[in-house]
Design an enzyme around this catalytic site. Sequence first.
Site, PDB file in Angstrom:
ATOM      1  N   ALA A 290       1.120  -1.193   0.173  1.00  0.00           N
ATOM      2  CA  ALA A 290       0.017   0.098   0.217  1.00  0.00           C
ATOM      3  C   ALA A 290       0.778   1.219  -0.283  1.00  0.00           C
ATOM      4  O   ALA A 290       1.544   0.632   1.000  1.00  0.00           O
ATOM      5  CB  ALA A 290      -0.597  -0.130   1.053  1.00  0.00           C
ATOM      6  N   PHE A 291       0.179   1.950  -1.219  1.00  0.00           N
ATOM      7  CA  PHE A 291       1.016   3.771  -1.198  1.00  0.00           C
ATOM      8  C   PHE A 291      -0.170   4.065  -0.201  1.00  0.00           C
ATOM      9  O   PHE A 291      -0.358   5.337  -1.631  1.00  0.00           O
ATOM     10  CB  PHE A 291       2.038   3.979  -2.474  1.00  0.00           C
ATOM     11  CG  PHE A 291       2.510   3.248  -2.998  1.00  0.00           C
ATOM     12  CD1 PHE A 291       2.824   2.100  -3.407  1.00  0.00           C
ATOM     13  CD2 PHE A 291       4.043   3.569  -2.902  1.00  0.00           C
ATOM     14  CE1 PHE A 291       3.588   1.053  -4.172  1.00  0.00           C
ATOM     15  CE2 PHE A 291       5.077   2.742  -4.132  1.00  0.00           C
ATOM     16  CZ  PHE A 291       5.366   1.813  -4.139  1.00  0.00           C
ATOM     17  N   ASP A 292       0.161   4.529   0.744  1.00  0.00           N
ATOM     18  CA  ASP A 292      -1.020   5.273   1.303  1.00  0.00           C
ATOM     19  C   ASP A 292      -0.851   6.296   1.070  1.00  0.00           C
ATOM     20  O   ASP A 292      -2.213   7.452   1.078  1.00  0.00           O
ATOM     21  CB  ASP A 292      -0.571   4.933   2.768  1.00  0.00           C
ATOM     22  CG  ASP A 292      -0.926   3.724   3.162  1.00  0.00           C
ATOM     23  OD1 ASP A 292      -1.767   3.264   2.131  1.00  0.00           O
ATOM     24  OD2 ASP A 292      -0.761   3.871   4.377  1.00  0.00           O
ATOM     25  N   TYR A 296      -4.496   6.442  -2.284  1.00  0.00           N
ATOM     26  CA  TYR A 296      -4.903   6.487  -1.486  1.00  0.00           C
ATOM     27  C   TYR A 296      -5.606   8.621  -1.072  1.00  0.00           C
ATOM     28  O   TYR A 296      -6.542   8.694  -1.184  1.00  0.00           O
ATOM     29  CB  TYR A 296      -5.158   5.971  -0.391  1.00  0.00           C
ATOM     30  CG  TYR A 296      -5.283   4.327  -0.530  1.00  0.00           C
ATOM     31  CD1 TYR A 296      -6.994   3.955  -1.062  1.00  0.00           C
ATOM     32  CD2 TYR A 296      -4.111   3.851  -0.210  1.00  0.00           C
ATOM     33  CE1 TYR A 296      -6.528   2.540  -1.106  1.00  0.00           C
ATOM     34  CE2 TYR A 296      -4.567   2.320  -0.120  1.00  0.00           C
ATOM     35  CZ  TYR A 296      -4.923   1.958  -0.758  1.00  0.00           C
ATOM     36  OH  TYR A 296      -5.238   0.295  -0.732  1.00  0.00           O
ATOM     37  N   ILE A 298      -3.104  10.785   2.337  1.00  0.00           N
ATOM     38  CA  ILE A 298      -3.122  10.512   3.306  1.00  0.00           C
ATOM     39  C   ILE A 298      -4.400  11.579   4.046  1.00  0.00           C
ATOM     40  O   ILE A 298      -4.490  11.637   4.997  1.00  0.00           O
ATOM     41  CB  ILE A 298      -1.342  10.250   3.787  1.00  0.00           C
ATOM     42  CG1 ILE A 298      -2.331   9.501   5.276  1.00  0.00           C
ATOM     43  CG2 ILE A 298      -1.191  11.345   3.935  1.00  0.00           C
ATOM     44  CD1 ILE A 298      -1.933   8.513   5.709  1.00  0.00           C
ATOM     45  N   TYR A 376      -6.096   0.756   9.645  1.00  0.00           N
ATOM     46  CA  TYR A 376      -4.624   0.955  10.731  1.00  0.00           C
ATOM     47  C   TYR A 376      -4.747   2.949  10.501  1.00  0.00           C
ATOM     48  O   TYR A 376      -5.556   3.620  10.174  1.00  0.00           O
ATOM     49  CB  TYR A 376      -3.476   0.419   9.769  1.00  0.00           C
ATOM     50  CG  TYR A 376      -1.920   0.578  10.225  1.00  0.00           C
ATOM     51  CD1 TYR A 376      -2.379  -0.341  11.064  1.00  0.00           C
ATOM     52  CD2 TYR A 376      -0.998   1.383  10.651  1.00  0.00           C
ATOM     53  CE1 TYR A 376      -0.977  -0.765  11.696  1.00  0.00           C
ATOM     54  CE2 TYR A 376      -0.063   0.577  11.246  1.00  0.00           C
ATOM     55  CZ  TYR A 376      -0.099  -0.418  11.373  1.00  0.00           C
ATOM     56  OH  TYR A 376       0.536  -0.640  12.324  1.00  0.00           O
ATOM     57  N   TYR A 378      -2.624   6.127  10.938  1.00  0.00           N
ATOM     58  CA  TYR A 378      -0.996   6.901  11.978  1.00  0.00           C
ATOM     59  C   TYR A 378      -1.166   8.255  11.769  1.00  0.00           C
ATOM     60  O   TYR A 378      -2.261   8.939  11.348  1.00  0.00           O
ATOM     61  CB  TYR A 378      -0.687   6.889   9.900  1.00  0.00           C
ATOM     62  CG  TYR A 378      -0.166   5.772   9.112  1.00  0.00           C
ATOM     63  CD1 TYR A 378       1.132   5.418   9.500  1.00  0.00           C
ATOM     64  CD2 TYR A 378      -1.069   5.717   8.442  1.00  0.00           C
ATOM     65  CE1 TYR A 378       1.457   3.619   8.831  1.00  0.00           C
ATOM     66  CE2 TYR A 378      -0.959   4.052   7.405  1.00  0.00           C
ATOM     67  CZ  TYR A 378       0.095   3.696   8.509  1.00  0.00           C
ATOM     68  OH  TYR A 378       0.817   2.963   7.474  1.00  0.00           O
ATOM     69  N   HIS A 428       6.296  -0.240   7.355  1.00  0.00           N
ATOM     70  CA  HIS A 428       6.441   0.928   7.296  1.00  0.00           C
ATOM     71  C   HIS A 428       7.332   1.735   6.381  1.00  0.00           C
ATOM     72  O   HIS A 428       8.172   1.446   7.440  1.00  0.00           O
ATOM     73  CB  HIS A 428       5.125   1.144   8.165  1.00  0.00           C
ATOM     74  CG  HIS A 428       4.319   0.572   8.485  1.00  0.00           C
ATOM     75  ND1 HIS A 428       3.207   0.865   8.534  1.00  0.00           N
ATOM     76  CD2 HIS A 428       4.699  -0.713   9.866  1.00  0.00           C
ATOM     77  CE1 HIS A 428       2.733   0.057   9.501  1.00  0.00           C
ATOM     78  NE2 HIS A 428       3.371  -0.910   9.620  1.00  0.00           N
ATOM     79  N   ASP A 435      11.598  20.770   1.526  1.00  0.00           N
ATOM     80  CA  ASP A 435      12.756  21.874   0.815  1.00  0.00           C
ATOM     81  C   ASP A 435      13.791  22.207   1.340  1.00  0.00           C
ATOM     82  O   ASP A 435      12.766  23.818   2.307  1.00  0.00           O
ATOM     83  CB  ASP A 435      11.607  22.981   0.140  1.00  0.00           C
ATOM     84  CG  ASP A 435      10.873  22.213  -1.126  1.00  0.00           C
ATOM     85  OD1 ASP A 435      11.617  21.354  -1.292  1.00  0.00           O
ATOM     86  OD2 ASP A 435      10.237  23.095  -1.398  1.00  0.00           O
TER      87      ASP A 435
HETATM   88 NI    NI Z   1       2.550  -2.382  10.575  1.00  0.00          NI
END
Ligand code: NI
Length: 631
Positions: A290-292, A296, A298, A376, A378, A428, A435
């Site tokens: 998964a590329f969250d 999707y 984040i 999940y 984050y 993960h 920058d």
């Molecule tokens: Ni995990």
Amino acid sequence: MDVVAHAVSAASHPLDPLSPDEIAAAASIVRAERNLGPGMRFETIVLHEPADASDRRAFVSTYDIATGNMFEATVSLTQSAVLSWVPRPGAKPRIAPDEFLMAEDLIKKDPRFIAALALRGITDMSLVCADPWSCGAFGHAEEEGRRLIQAIVWVRNRPFDNQYAHPVEGLTGLVDINAGEVISVTDTGVVPVPRGEGNYSERFQTTWRKGLKPIEVVQPEGASFTVNGYGVEWCGWSFRVGFTPREGLVLYDLAIQDGDARRSVMKRVALAEMVVPYGHPQGVHPRKNAFDCGEYGIGVLANSLTLGCDCLGTIHYFDAYVNRVDGTAMVIPNAICMHEEDSGILWKHTDFRTEVVDVRRARRLVVSFIATVGNYEYAFYWNLYLDGTIEFDVKLTGIINTAGLMPDGSVGRGTLVAPGVVGHIHQHVFNVRMDMAVDGPNNTVVETDMVADPPGPDNPWFNALRVVETPLLTEKAAQRRTDPQASRFWKIVNRERRSPLGHHPGYRLVAHSALRTPAHPDSQVGKRAGFVTNDVWVTPTRADERWPAGDYVNQSQGGEGLPAWTAQDRKVADTEITVWHSFGHNHIPRPEDYPVQPAVHCGFLLQPYGFFDRNPTLDIPPAKSAHSCCA
Ligand code: NI
């Protein structure tokens, strides 16, 4: 505890995020000039960066579910006009929240899926949960040209029960979300669905631990920060808050006061990408990469935070505004929390002869948001400290992505966390884009190692150590990894300036959560998440180089982003540079992570290094808490 202020309305600064009205206006302008028909959807509607002070602009990416074609537009809100229109052949937009539910709905109505569940004794479809997962790019011919969601299946014992305690192993379905069609249902064989209880929610908890007395945060004079629109000032720090659907929280123009001077540190910083590869090779599980951010968004998944629960004390909330696929705005109230925290002692010394004791309390300003990505959570915290330190702290919590046993009853590549319930090995990996602007726009990264001298006439007692500093002058030279043997860190310095002590003012990156990803180069992560291969990358700052795994990550073939840009080997010394840091959490699940995971941390520090001439906190007044007492 009280709310200091609330949302901001009209744009008062070029870097202000688009308002709900501006989001809707951008969609209307694109529709009026470039209507794609009834299948037109909007992936992204955000502030166009770099922001133009005289012309308020939006970046819009839009697609047509009938053809799969994708376009990028630059829209002038000031002039009500589309300024540019660029096709992006082959690009697939992120999976939007509206599409999660659509995919689940489609698969739950599929007769093949219903029949496969019946084989497992599951007939009440209202209790079935089919989580929508991104699919990656595995080269299967029947998937070419389609926009896909893979369903991973669980079942509740009853309403509100934790479904992740009951994985329906071996059953999955593939949905084309543009066509609104279930392509396939795959059943690799019935494995008993574990039905043991794995609940954590208040409604299921029957006994409570006793003896916990309240701890209250009291700020009798309010908070020490001031807020003007999206601009913030706190104890010498100043910055602006932004928010995008893909990155979530963005900080702009971070600067710190030093005497009469306001000295810049960073121009823009945000989480740019993350990937969560799973290590079990059978069934649906190799699909789980998964590329969250890129797949999707984040920011779209940010929570509305709860006063007195998610953060304590005197809070300032910022609302977030993100677009829906129909081009309207969705408001996420209280998406960003800002508050102060005591953080222990800042410094202390006792003069043992005079018995004079000096101690100062440290505090930090915390700017945070929390996203729920399926099972999940984050939580992302930017912490600013009085001594000039900047900390990024990620807390990982929520529910591990559970699986069932293998057909032969073995656990597979994971940990048994409850009877019949497995947490597979995974990682993960986050990548933050910074920058840099340390004391001005032109910066250079200097790698700093500590090494031992060989024995010799200058080292008779074998204790000699030396610091080896290596400026990283080009992109290829600046693809770097941590080295614990050398206690390696990186300084970002301004070589055009010298402090009175003769140092180039700098900030050092302390990469305390670097991790290795042992992915094969031909794996999904090896091909599509090249950013994981180095802990540090440096590129010349380019407004159109934002996404380390490519502009459009969903079902991407790979090779884009950092590996492609840095192949040019451009100069990254004494110029505007972007530093990219990959770090993360190696997750071999513990039984203690189940049924809900106590938060674990990863992140990094940026500390002033020769930026100030001495400890900049001597002027912090001593303070004694009036509420402290002896037990
Ligand atoms: Ni995990």
